[in-house]
Design a protein around this motif. Structure first.
Motif, mmCIF file in Angstrom:
data_model
loop_
_atom_site.group_PDB
_atom_site.id
_atom_site.type_symbol
_atom_site.label_atom_id
_atom_site.label_comp_id
_atom_site.label_asym_id
_atom_site.label_seq_id
_atom_site.Cartn_x
_atom_site.Cartn_y
_atom_site.Cartn_z
ATOM 1 N N THR A 87 27.461 58.927 27.725
ATOM 2 C CA THR A 87 28.456 57.998 27.157
ATOM 3 C C THR A 87 29.869 58.576 27.029
ATOM 4 O O THR A 87 30.818 57.827 26.939
ATOM 5 C CB THR A 87 28.039 57.540 25.732
ATOM 6 O OG1 THR A 87 28.258 58.614 24.818
ATOM 7 C CG2 THR A 87 26.588 57.105 25.673
ATOM 8 N N THR A 134 24.460 45.566 31.095
ATOM 9 C CA THR A 134 25.804 45.518 30.508
ATOM 10 C C THR A 134 26.728 46.471 31.257
ATOM 11 O O THR A 134 27.868 46.129 31.581
ATOM 12 C CB THR A 134 25.745 45.916 29.017
ATOM 13 O OG1 THR A 134 24.825 45.068 28.354
ATOM 14 C CG2 THR A 134 27.108 45.803 28.361
ATOM 15 N N HIS A 182 38.841 49.161 27.978
ATOM 16 C CA HIS A 182 37.947 49.122 26.813
ATOM 17 C C HIS A 182 37.148 50.426 26.787
ATOM 18 O O HIS A 182 36.621 50.874 27.800
ATOM 19 C CB HIS A 182 37.014 47.915 26.925
ATOM 20 C CG HIS A 182 35.957 47.907 25.874
ATOM 21 N ND1 HIS A 182 36.226 48.186 24.559
ATOM 22 C CD2 HIS A 182 34.618 47.658 25.948
ATOM 23 C CE1 HIS A 182 35.104 48.104 23.863
ATOM 24 N NE2 HIS A 182 34.122 47.798 24.677
ATOM 25 N N THR A 222 21.688 48.748 30.713
ATOM 26 C CA THR A 222 21.960 48.936 32.140
ATOM 27 C C THR A 222 22.679 47.725 32.727
ATOM 28 O O THR A 222 23.657 47.866 33.469
ATOM 29 C CB THR A 222 20.643 49.199 32.895
ATOM 30 O OG1 THR A 222 19.973 50.246 32.192
ATOM 31 C CG2 THR A 222 20.874 49.637 34.317
HETATM 32 N N1 ACO Z 1 19.344 59.992 22.993
HETATM 33 C C1 ACO Z 1 18.402 60.446 23.823
HETATM 34 N N2 ACO Z 1 17.778 59.671 24.705
HETATM 35 C C2 ACO Z 1 18.125 58.384 24.772
HETATM 36 C C3 ACO Z 1 19.117 57.832 23.933
HETATM 37 C C4 ACO Z 1 19.736 58.697 23.018
HETATM 38 N N3 ACO Z 1 20.683 58.278 22.170
HETATM 39 N N4 ACO Z 1 19.243 56.537 24.227
HETATM 40 C C5 ACO Z 1 18.380 56.259 25.218
HETATM 41 N N5 ACO Z 1 17.686 57.367 25.537
HETATM 42 C C6 ACO Z 1 16.665 57.509 26.551
HETATM 43 C C7 ACO Z 1 15.975 56.196 26.838
HETATM 44 O O1 ACO Z 1 14.959 55.948 25.878
HETATM 45 C C8 ACO Z 1 15.449 56.422 28.222
HETATM 46 O O2 ACO Z 1 14.251 57.167 28.120
HETATM 47 P P1 ACO Z 1 12.981 56.813 29.039
HETATM 48 O O3 ACO Z 1 13.461 57.012 30.449
HETATM 49 O O4 ACO Z 1 11.971 57.772 28.589
HETATM 50 O O5 ACO Z 1 12.674 55.363 28.737
HETATM 51 C C9 ACO Z 1 16.496 57.311 28.874
HETATM 52 O O6 ACO Z 1 17.252 57.881 27.783
HETATM 53 C C10 ACO Z 1 17.443 56.569 29.779
HETATM 54 O O7 ACO Z 1 17.862 55.372 29.125
HETATM 55 P P2 ACO Z 1 18.798 54.349 29.822
HETATM 56 O O8 ACO Z 1 18.987 53.169 28.917
HETATM 57 O O9 ACO Z 1 18.333 54.097 31.229
HETATM 58 O O10 ACO Z 1 20.155 55.196 29.870
HETATM 59 P P3 ACO Z 1 21.508 54.818 30.560
HETATM 60 O O11 ACO Z 1 21.900 55.905 31.457
HETATM 61 O O12 ACO Z 1 21.512 53.413 31.095
HETATM 62 O O13 ACO Z 1 22.507 54.870 29.345
HETATM 63 C C11 ACO Z 1 23.704 53.447 27.864
HETATM 64 C C12 ACO Z 1 22.348 53.975 28.271
HETATM 65 C C13 ACO Z 1 24.560 54.605 27.415
HETATM 66 C C14 ACO Z 1 23.521 52.464 26.728
HETATM 67 C C15 ACO Z 1 24.373 52.751 29.075
HETATM 68 O O14 ACO Z 1 23.471 51.845 29.659
HETATM 69 C C16 ACO Z 1 25.621 52.020 28.707
HETATM 70 O O15 ACO Z 1 26.607 52.608 28.328
HETATM 71 N N6 ACO Z 1 25.651 50.688 28.856
HETATM 72 C C17 ACO Z 1 26.817 49.886 28.555
HETATM 73 C C18 ACO Z 1 27.039 49.828 27.089
HETATM 74 C C19 ACO Z 1 28.254 49.060 26.733
HETATM 75 O O16 ACO Z 1 29.229 49.067 27.414
HETATM 76 N N7 ACO Z 1 28.148 48.389 25.613
HETATM 77 C C20 ACO Z 1 29.219 47.772 24.985
HETATM 78 C C21 ACO Z 1 29.586 46.482 25.565
HETATM 79 S S1 ACO Z 1 30.939 45.835 24.761
HETATM 80 C C22 ACO Z 1 30.574 44.825 23.401
HETATM 81 O O17 ACO Z 1 31.017 43.712 23.393
HETATM 82 C C23 ACO Z 1 29.730 45.285 22.248
#
Ligand code: ACO
Length: 328
Positions: free
Chosen positions: A37, A223, A255, A221
């Motif tokens: 992140t 999002t 953003h 993902t």
């Molecule tokens: N610490 C450790 N491990 C974690 C954490 C954490 N905090 N969070 C998730 N994991 C694990 C998951 O459980 C998963 O484990 P698994 O493979 O055993 O199931 C693994 O890490 C990978 O998880 P993913 O969800 O695939 O990780 P990804 O690389 O997609 O990252 C994230 C997740 C950071 C949320 C990303 O998808 C993201 O940034 N998405 C967009 C978020 C965003 O922009 N949100 C705001 C929108 S704006 C609004 O209006 C609110």
């Protein structure tokens, strides 16, 4: 005539919650959070602070920097997705509190477009200036996400923080100011990020509290992909409609949701990261506050200065997305 930003302000609560602090509460690591992140720490509002309190502090700083008295304001728009209460609007509470109740001549309302809220509110404020109806508009983006986060859900709780940012808009006959604002929405993707419980569709109940549906639910993902796609699209659309190219842009203020989203958009636009304003490492995703907070910092430290061409790029729940192109 154009609408011009004549003052910026920002506020983030004093309490810092680091990734190492989170390691003590949930199964996560500083390394995972930073790599996935870019967030290292975020600010958390004090128990006695509400969204309006953060908004007031950012708004007062913007007024000071603009050299405008609260009594001169015609309109206050607060973009927020975490209002103090259902009603009255947070903007009316800001009106009551700002400068000791000095905004006696202003109308006030909230605008809800989640993380895109500030750019939406900027475009609304711009219309009031362009129509000649109002001369001084205070636009605030403020969110207190920490109250809507499920602190047991590691997939979301590491992402968000609290804050506020503000600008004062006024008319100008110069060639600088807001060159364009664009807003877009796609309601079919409403369930990518939502707080599904605690409001009208699913009112507060023991069940809502038990399943924590009054907190943020996010399909991370999907999002992520939607954010990269829409941010690139709206950047290209904005530049092409203004007969500009990426090389004309001095700074992009995206953003601040995730450094990987920001870098992916910069790479697709072929814009160097030196030209991208980033503070997600220190604040996390502060929703509607994220863009004005980053903008105010870059103005205060002198990176954005007279003559800079600044492109704001917003994305949020709704889905909503948009842009503002500003000649500083
Ligand atoms: N610490 C450790 N491990 C974690 C954490 C954490 N905090 N969070 C998730 N994991 C694990 C998951 O459980 C998963 O484990 P698994 O493979 O055993 O199931 C693994 O890490 C990978 O998880 P993913 O969800 O695939 O990780 P990804 O690389 O997609 O990252 C994230 C997740 C950071 C949320 C990303 O998808 C993201 O940034 N998405 C967009 C978020 C965003 O922009 N949100 C705001 C929108 S704006 C609004 O209006 C609110």
């Amino acid at each position: 005539m154009r609408a011009s930003i004549i003052g910026t302000g920002a506020y983030a609560p004093e309490t810092i919650l680091t990734n190492h602090d989170l390691e003590q509460k949930i199964e996560t690591s500083d390394q995972w959070i930073v790599e996935r992140t870019g967030v290292r720490e975020r600010r958390i509002a004090a128990k006695d602070q509400a969204t309006s309190d953060l908004a007031v502090k950012a708004g007062e700083q913007a007024l000071l920097n603009a050299g405008v008295l609260a009594s001169e304001l015609d309109l206050i728009i607060v973009a927020t997705t975490t209002p103090d209460m259902f009603f009255p609007s947070t903007a009316c509470l800001v009106l009551h509190k700002i400068a000791g109740g000095g905004a006696t001549n202003a109308a006030a309302f909230d605008l809800s477009a989640a993380c895109s809220g500030f750019v939406y509110a900027l475009s609304v404020g711009e219309q009031y200036i362009l129509s000649g109806k109002y001369k001084k508009v205070l636009v605030i983006g403020a969110d207190l996400m920490s109250r809507f986060v499920n602190w047991e859900d590691r997939t979301t709780c590491v992402l968000f923080g609290d804050g506020a940012g503000a600008v004062v808009l006024a008319p100008t006959s110069e060639t600088r100011g807001l060159l364009s604002t664009k807003i877009h929405s796609d309601g079919s993707l409403w369930d990518l990020i939502s707080v599904p419980g605690g409001a009208v569709a699913n009112p507060a109940s023991e069940q809502v509290l038990a399943d924590k549906s009054n907190t943020i639910k996010m399909k991370g993902t999907e999002t992520f992909k939607a954010a990269v796609r829409t941010l690139e699209e709206v950047a290209r659309e904005t530049l092409s409609e203004n007969n500009l190219s990426v090389s004309d842009v001095s700074f992009v203020v995206p953003h601040q949701a995730n450094i990987r989203i920001i870098k992916a958009v910069a790479e697709r636009l072929e814009i160097s990261m030196d030209k991208v304003i980033v503070n997600v490492d220190r604040y996390g995703n502060t929703s509607a506050a994220s863009i004005p907070l980053a903008l105010a910092e870059a103005v205060a430290d002198g990176r954005i200065k007279t003559g800079s061409l600044v492109l704001l790029l917003a994305f949020g729940s709704g889905l909503t997305w948009g842009s503002a192109l500003i000649k500083w």
